[in-house]
Scaffold this motif. Structure first.
Motif, short mmCIF file in Angstrom:
data_model
loop_
_atom_site.label_atom_id
_atom_site.label_comp_id
_atom_site.label_asym_id
_atom_site.label_seq_id
_atom_site.Cartn_x
_atom_site.Cartn_y
_atom_site.Cartn_z
N UNK A 149 21.68 -28.33 -35.97
CA UNK A 149 21.53 -29.69 -36.48
C UNK A 149 20.50 -29.80 -37.61
N UNK A 150 20.64 -28.96 -38.62
CA UNK A 150 19.71 -28.99 -39.75
C UNK A 150 20.50 -28.88 -41.05
N UNK A 151 19.88 -29.33 -42.12
CA UNK A 151 20.49 -29.35 -43.44
C UNK A 151 19.48 -28.73 -44.40
N UNK A 152 19.93 -27.78 -45.19
CA UNK A 152 19.02 -27.01 -46.04
C UNK A 152 19.41 -27.11 -47.51
N UNK A 153 18.42 -26.87 -48.38
CA UNK A 153 18.69 -26.80 -49.82
C UNK A 153 17.79 -25.72 -50.41
N UNK A 154 18.37 -24.92 -51.30
CA UNK A 154 17.58 -23.92 -52.02
C UNK A 154 18.08 -23.82 -53.46
N UNK A 155 17.20 -23.41 -54.35
CA UNK A 155 17.53 -23.31 -55.77
C UNK A 155 18.08 -21.92 -56.09
N UNK A 162 25.56 -35.90 -49.60
CA UNK A 162 25.18 -34.71 -50.34
C UNK A 162 23.66 -34.59 -50.44
N UNK A 163 23.01 -35.55 -51.11
CA UNK A 163 21.55 -35.50 -51.21
C UNK A 163 20.90 -35.59 -49.83
N UNK A 164 21.52 -36.33 -48.92
CA UNK A 164 21.23 -36.26 -47.49
C UNK A 164 22.58 -36.10 -46.81
N UNK A 165 22.56 -35.65 -45.57
CA UNK A 165 23.83 -35.36 -44.91
C UNK A 165 23.94 -36.20 -43.65
N UNK A 166 24.57 -37.40 -43.80
CA UNK A 166 24.74 -38.30 -42.67
C UNK A 166 23.43 -38.48 -41.90
N UNK A 167 22.40 -38.91 -42.62
CA UNK A 167 21.05 -39.24 -42.13
C UNK A 167 20.14 -38.02 -41.99
N UNK A 168 20.64 -36.80 -42.23
CA UNK A 168 19.77 -35.62 -42.21
C UNK A 168 19.27 -35.33 -43.61
N UNK A 169 17.96 -35.32 -43.79
CA UNK A 169 17.39 -34.94 -45.08
C UNK A 169 17.31 -33.42 -45.18
N UNK A 170 17.54 -32.87 -46.37
CA UNK A 170 17.53 -31.41 -46.48
C UNK A 170 16.14 -30.81 -46.37
N UNK A 171 16.07 -29.66 -45.73
CA UNK A 171 14.84 -28.89 -45.64
C UNK A 171 14.86 -27.89 -46.79
N UNK A 172 13.86 -27.94 -47.66
CA UNK A 172 13.85 -27.06 -48.82
C UNK A 172 13.33 -25.68 -48.43
N UNK A 173 14.11 -24.66 -48.74
CA UNK A 173 13.74 -23.27 -48.43
C UNK A 173 14.02 -22.42 -49.67
#
Length: 269
Positions: free
Chosen positions: A93-99, A186-197
């Protein structure tokens, strides 16, 4: 329809993606993908998110949140090479974002053809450990394309890797009066904010999940719980061991990343 000079409209281009989750399989999975271009940003995601988002806005409508099948959710600034990659790990149950900095060096070829009244020209590149063929049109002078493919003097309407594991084909487009709001999925996922890694952390998270996919369930498991996984009722902790082996086999079998030079090296247990 303004395609020229400074892009001052929001435009959605829809592609059909044919892909193989297992490189040895003959059959393709298919998804409609959206290349969403506005004056500031370019976004790429599955069309299913728009369908789900539209249903969310209807009063008293029951809907299912769309779950990504391809793992190809991206945002980048216009005319830039740095992508924000939005990702999830299944069952977590987590949402991630990386560059990622994704420079693509093209070789424009002499081959041309006509498709749907567009004059196309071929270009080739090596990207992500694969060889790619693309067909672009200067009739639409937007230097973008599906996924991370961009940088040609026109819109890419078709691109495939040499072994045809991934095939993107333009289907249709639509001009919008304003930028489509993707903030809920996308920028958040159905109320989950992305964790930047960073990518190394993203790789470790996936390998940790592979090594123990039922860690959270097994740790919290109580004998009186009614737990069912893949149609199987779990009555004791030891049963997670067998499930772990079958899940690991599935992960290895259905792992065919588009960028194989960044592939995770799963141990063959």
């Amino acid at each position: 329809m303004k395609y020229f000079g400074h892009l001052d409209l929001a435009i959605i281009f829809v592609y059909e993606l044919k892909y193989k989750s297992d490189s040895l399989q003959k059959e393709y999975g298919t998804q409609e993908m959206v290349l969403d271009i506005n004056p500031k940003e370019v976004k790429f995601y599955e069309y299913g998110f728009i369908e789900s988002d539209s249903l969310m806005k209807l009063p008293d409508h029951q809907y299912d949140q769309h779950t990504s099948q391809t793992g190809q959710s991206l945002i980048r600034k216009r005319d830039a090479n740095v992508n924000l990659n939005f990702e999830q790990i299944r069952m977590m149950p987590f949402y991630y974002v990386f560059e990622s900095n994704d420079v693509i060096n093209w070789k424009i070829q002499k081959d041309t053809k006509t498709l749907a009244n567009y004059k196309l020209q071929r270009a080739t590149t090596n990207f992500g450990g694969r060889k790619w063929n693309a067909w672009f049109t200067t009739d639409i002078p937007i230097s973008e394309g599906p996924y991370k493919f961009r940088g040609l003097p026109g819109l890419i309407l078709f691109v495939e890797d040499e072994k045809q594991n991934f095939v993107y084909s333009f289907v249709r487009n639509k001009n919008l009066s304003e930028t489509y709001d993707t903030s809920k999925f996308l920028e958040s996922h159905y109320s989950m904010n992305p964790i930047k890694v960073n990518y190394k952390t993203w790789e470790k998270l996936n390998l940790d999940f592979y090594n123990d996919p039922y860690s959270r369930m097994r740790t919290d498991f109580q004998p009186d719980w009614n737990v069912e996984i893949n149609g199987r009722k779990i009555k004791k902790k030891e049963e997670f061991n067998e499930l772990t082996k079958s899940t690991q086999a599935d992960i290895r079998k259905y792992y065919n990343p588009i960028e194989i030079d960044k592939a995770f090296h799963y141990p063959n247990n």
